[in-house]
Design an enzyme around this catalytic site. Structure first.
Site, PDB file in Angstrom:
ATOM      1  N   LEU A 112       0.824  -1.214   0.000  1.00  0.00           N
ATOM      2  CA  LEU A 112       0.000   0.000   0.000  1.00  0.00           C
ATOM      3  C   LEU A 112       0.855   1.260   0.000  1.00  0.00           C
ATOM      4  O   LEU A 112       0.458   2.291  -0.506  1.00  0.00           O
ATOM      5  CB  LEU A 112      -0.909   0.005   1.233  1.00  0.00           C
ATOM      6  CG  LEU A 112      -2.025  -1.046   1.238  1.00  0.00           C
ATOM      7  CD1 LEU A 112      -2.614  -1.198   2.634  1.00  0.00           C
ATOM      8  CD2 LEU A 112      -3.113  -0.669   0.244  1.00  0.00           C
ATOM      9  N   SER A 136       4.997   3.036   1.446  1.00  0.00           N
ATOM     10  CA  SER A 136       6.122   2.965   2.383  1.00  0.00           C
ATOM     11  C   SER A 136       6.332   4.327   2.992  1.00  0.00           C
ATOM     12  O   SER A 136       6.076   5.349   2.358  1.00  0.00           O
ATOM     13  CB  SER A 136       7.424   2.605   1.678  1.00  0.00           C
ATOM     14  OG  SER A 136       7.223   1.596   0.777  1.00  0.00           O
ATOM     15  N   VAL A 157       3.795  -0.587   4.343  1.00  0.00           N
ATOM     16  CA  VAL A 157       2.450  -1.035   4.691  1.00  0.00           C
ATOM     17  C   VAL A 157       1.935  -1.948   3.579  1.00  0.00           C
ATOM     18  O   VAL A 157       1.962  -1.570   2.398  1.00  0.00           O
ATOM     19  CB  VAL A 157       1.495   0.162   4.890  1.00  0.00           C
ATOM     20  CG1 VAL A 157       0.103  -0.325   5.292  1.00  0.00           C
ATOM     21  CG2 VAL A 157       2.044   1.110   5.958  1.00  0.00           C
ATOM     22  N   ASP A 182       3.577  12.342  15.809  1.00  0.00           N
ATOM     23  CA  ASP A 182       3.998  12.351  14.401  1.00  0.00           C
ATOM     24  C   ASP A 182       2.781  12.647  13.521  1.00  0.00           C
ATOM     25  O   ASP A 182       2.526  11.968  12.529  1.00  0.00           O
ATOM     26  CB  ASP A 182       4.643  11.005  14.040  1.00  0.00           C
ATOM     27  CG  ASP A 182       5.395  11.067  12.704  1.00  0.00           C
ATOM     28  OD1 ASP A 182       5.672  12.188  12.231  1.00  0.00           O
ATOM     29  OD2 ASP A 182       5.683   9.999  12.146  1.00  0.00           O
TER      30      ASP A 182
HETATM   31  N1  LIG Z   1      -4.445   1.214   7.617  1.00  0.00           N
HETATM   32  C1  LIG Z   1      -4.178   1.555   6.351  1.00  0.00           C
HETATM   33  N2  LIG Z   1      -5.064   1.317   5.377  1.00  0.00           N
HETATM   34  C2  LIG Z   1      -4.786   1.667   4.107  1.00  0.00           C
HETATM   35  N3  LIG Z   1      -3.656   2.271   3.703  1.00  0.00           N
HETATM   36  C3  LIG Z   1      -2.734   2.532   4.634  1.00  0.00           C
HETATM   37  C4  LIG Z   1      -2.931   2.186   5.997  1.00  0.00           C
HETATM   38  N4  LIG Z   1      -1.830   2.586   6.682  1.00  0.00           N
HETATM   39  C5  LIG Z   1      -1.014   3.128   5.792  1.00  0.00           C
HETATM   40  N5  LIG Z   1      -1.538   3.107   4.561  1.00  0.00           N
HETATM   41  C6  LIG Z   1      -0.932   3.625   3.344  1.00  0.00           C
HETATM   42  O1  LIG Z   1       0.439   3.343   3.335  1.00  0.00           O
HETATM   43  C7  LIG Z   1       1.175   4.562   3.181  1.00  0.00           C
HETATM   44  C8  LIG Z   1       2.458   4.442   3.932  1.00  0.00           C
HETATM   45  O2  LIG Z   1       2.161   4.449   5.291  1.00  0.00           O
HETATM   46  P1  LIG Z   1       3.295   4.628   6.361  1.00  0.00           P
HETATM   47  O3  LIG Z   1       2.613   4.795   7.678  1.00  0.00           O
HETATM   48  O4  LIG Z   1       4.311   3.557   6.222  1.00  0.00           O
HETATM   49  O5  LIG Z   1       4.015   5.926   5.859  1.00  0.00           O
HETATM   50  P2  LIG Z   1       3.924   7.425   6.187  1.00  0.00           P
HETATM   51  O6  LIG Z   1       2.802   7.713   7.121  1.00  0.00           O
HETATM   52  O7  LIG Z   1       3.945   8.144   4.894  1.00  0.00           O
HETATM   53  O8  LIG Z   1       5.308   7.684   6.872  1.00  0.00           O
HETATM   54  P3  LIG Z   1       5.810   7.313   8.331  1.00  0.00           P
HETATM   55  O9  LIG Z   1       6.324   5.934   8.293  1.00  0.00           O
HETATM   56  O10 LIG Z   1       6.862   8.297   8.505  1.00  0.00           O
HETATM   57  O11 LIG Z   1       4.653   7.499   9.252  1.00  0.00           O
HETATM   58  C9  LIG Z   1       0.261   5.652   3.700  1.00  0.00           C
HETATM   59  O12 LIG Z   1       0.543   6.878   3.125  1.00  0.00           O
HETATM   60  C10 LIG Z   1      -1.102   5.145   3.313  1.00  0.00           C
HETATM   61  O13 LIG Z   1      -1.398   5.551   2.011  1.00  0.00           O
END
Ligand SMILES: Nc1ncnc2c1ncn2[C@@H]1O[C@H](COP(=O)(O)OP(=O)(O)OP(=O)(O)O)[C@@H](O)[C@H]1O
Length: 379
Positions: free
Chosen positions: A15, A17, A23, A243
């Site tokens: 989904l 990173s 994710v 965050d």
């Molecule tokens: N529960 C979820 N359901 C659907 N998509 C998700 C979910 N969690 C994360 N994602 C998707 O995966 C992407 C990456 O999430 P992730 O939390 O790894 O990165 P981030 O928030 O951009 O950075 P960080 O790791 O610094 O928080 C998100 O931008 C979102 O689009």
């Protein structure tokens, strides 16, 4: 290549990173439920003590139940790396959601009758790839990403301990003048050539017209109110997000906002097993002065981050922009952001006021609770 199996979960696709991991969309083979699984591959491998602490942390997260807070189902350890299993949100991050055009979604909050929201190709989102967002608008996307072709990122997600914010600030050549009042951030001086000036003005007007579209503003306000509800809930449970940023806020097809990744920054930062290399966790652009200084944080640090988000979404640019993290921190500590309404002349004055109060450097000058922010936004 993503792993095929992570514990009892079958990985279906990626989904997105972020700074600390990836994710995946995954299938729980025991229940057949589809979930989102975040594998913290950037964290150092866990020892038994840290794994135990992860399990304890999970107990706190698993107890949370609020419509605007993503549900955490499980945590585990895969090949030494921690993972978190949560509700899969079929939706968009806040920034992408606000980029939707009128033909894609109806407003004000009526029933949704446009095409279903679909996730953008993800490298997502915040600051770390703003420039790329604009590039990824291939003409087929329902989102007008060009409206957010903001400045290049000014921050990175992590730093080694020896180069942490406080240290980097101390290393900055100029001693900060802490006695005087904060300097206002000055918008860039106009170009000398009047023709260029005219073009620049037109571009800026088109950009702010895009930001001020009434349906976009309606969605922005509604989403912010829901974020306030989520923050009030987690703060009420003694948690600080630490965050908060647009990629940690997702909006689903029913316009329901979900706050994600709360507690994760603290977990990563606190645990020696996870932070043996001195990793500094959080996203610089959204960090409050007290977080930069490494002071103890309370709910008001999240409210500051909310202010950065609101400011960006109102003005189309971050309150502080700098080439290096240490310059950014210096600005966060010493410089007043340019007034939203000086950048976006027709911006919403009430929301602009809220953003500026959230961005106050002194904790006591900010709103003190998410409930107060909710009231101010709802006025
Ligand atoms: N529960 C979820 N359901 C659907 N998509 C998700 C979910 N969690 C994360 N994602 C998707 O995966 C992407 C990456 O999430 P992730 O939390 O790894 O990165 P981030 O928030 O951009 O950075 P960080 O790791 O610094 O928080 C998100 O931008 C979102 O689009």
């Amino acid at each position: 290549m993503p792993p095929k199996l992570i514990g009892p979960y079958r990985v279906m696709d990626t989904l997105g990173s972020g700074g600390v991991g990836t994710v995946y969309r995954a299938l729980d083979r025991r229940t057949n439920d589809t979930v989102a699984l975040k594998l913290l591959s950037a964290a150092p491998a866990l020892d038994a003590r840290a794994a135990l602490r992860l399990a304890r942390e999970y107990e706190t997260l698993a107890e949370l139940a609020h419509p605007n807070v993503v549900k955490v189902f499980d945590v585990g350890v895969f090949q030494g790396y921690p993972y978190l299993v949560m509700e899969l949100i079929e939706g968009l991050t806040l920034r992408h959601y606000l980029d939707l055009r009128g033909s894609d979604i109806h407003s004000p909050s009526g029933s949704y009758s446009g095409p279903r929201l679909r996730a953008l190709p993800l490298d997502d989102d915040d600051s770390d790839s703003w420039g790329e967002e604009a590039d990824s608008d291939d003409g087929e996307s329902p989102f007008n990403l060009a409206a957010f072709s903001e400045e290049e990122p000014s921050e990175d997600i992590s730093l080694q301990a020896g180069t942490g914010p406080v240290r980097a600030l101390a290393d900055a050549a100029d001693e900060p003048d802490t006695d005087g009042p904060p300097e206002p951030q000055v918008p860039a001086a106009p170009h000398a050539d009047p023709k260029v000036q005219l073009v620049e003005r037109r571009i800026q007007e088109a950009r702010t017209d895009e930001l001020n579209r009434p349906e976009r503003m309606g969605r922005l306000k509604d989403a912010m109110l829901q974020v306030c509800e989520a923050l009030a809930y987690i703060h009420g449970h003694g948690l600080v997000h630490r965050d908060l940023k647009p990629s940690n806020i997702m909006v689903d097809e029913d316009r329901q906002v979900r706050l994600m990744d709360f507690g994760l920054a603290k977990f990563l930062a606190d645990d020696a097993g996870l932070t043996g290399d001195g990793r500094f966790v959080g996203t610089f652009r959204y960090m409050s002065p007290e977080q930069i200084l490494g002071e103890p944080l309370d709910a008001r640090a999240d409210l500051y981050s909310l202010g950065v988000i609101l400011y960006e979404l109102l003005s189309g640019r971050p309150p502080f922009d700098a080439k290096t993290p240490s310059q950014l921190w210096q600005q966060v500590l010493e410089v007043e952001p340019a007034p939203v309404l000086a950048i976006n002349l027709k911006g919403d004055p009430q929301l602009a006021r809220v953003a500026h109060r959230l961005l106050r450097k002194e904790l006591d000058d900010r709103y003190q609770t998410a409930e107060e922010v909710y009231e101010a936004l709802a006025e």
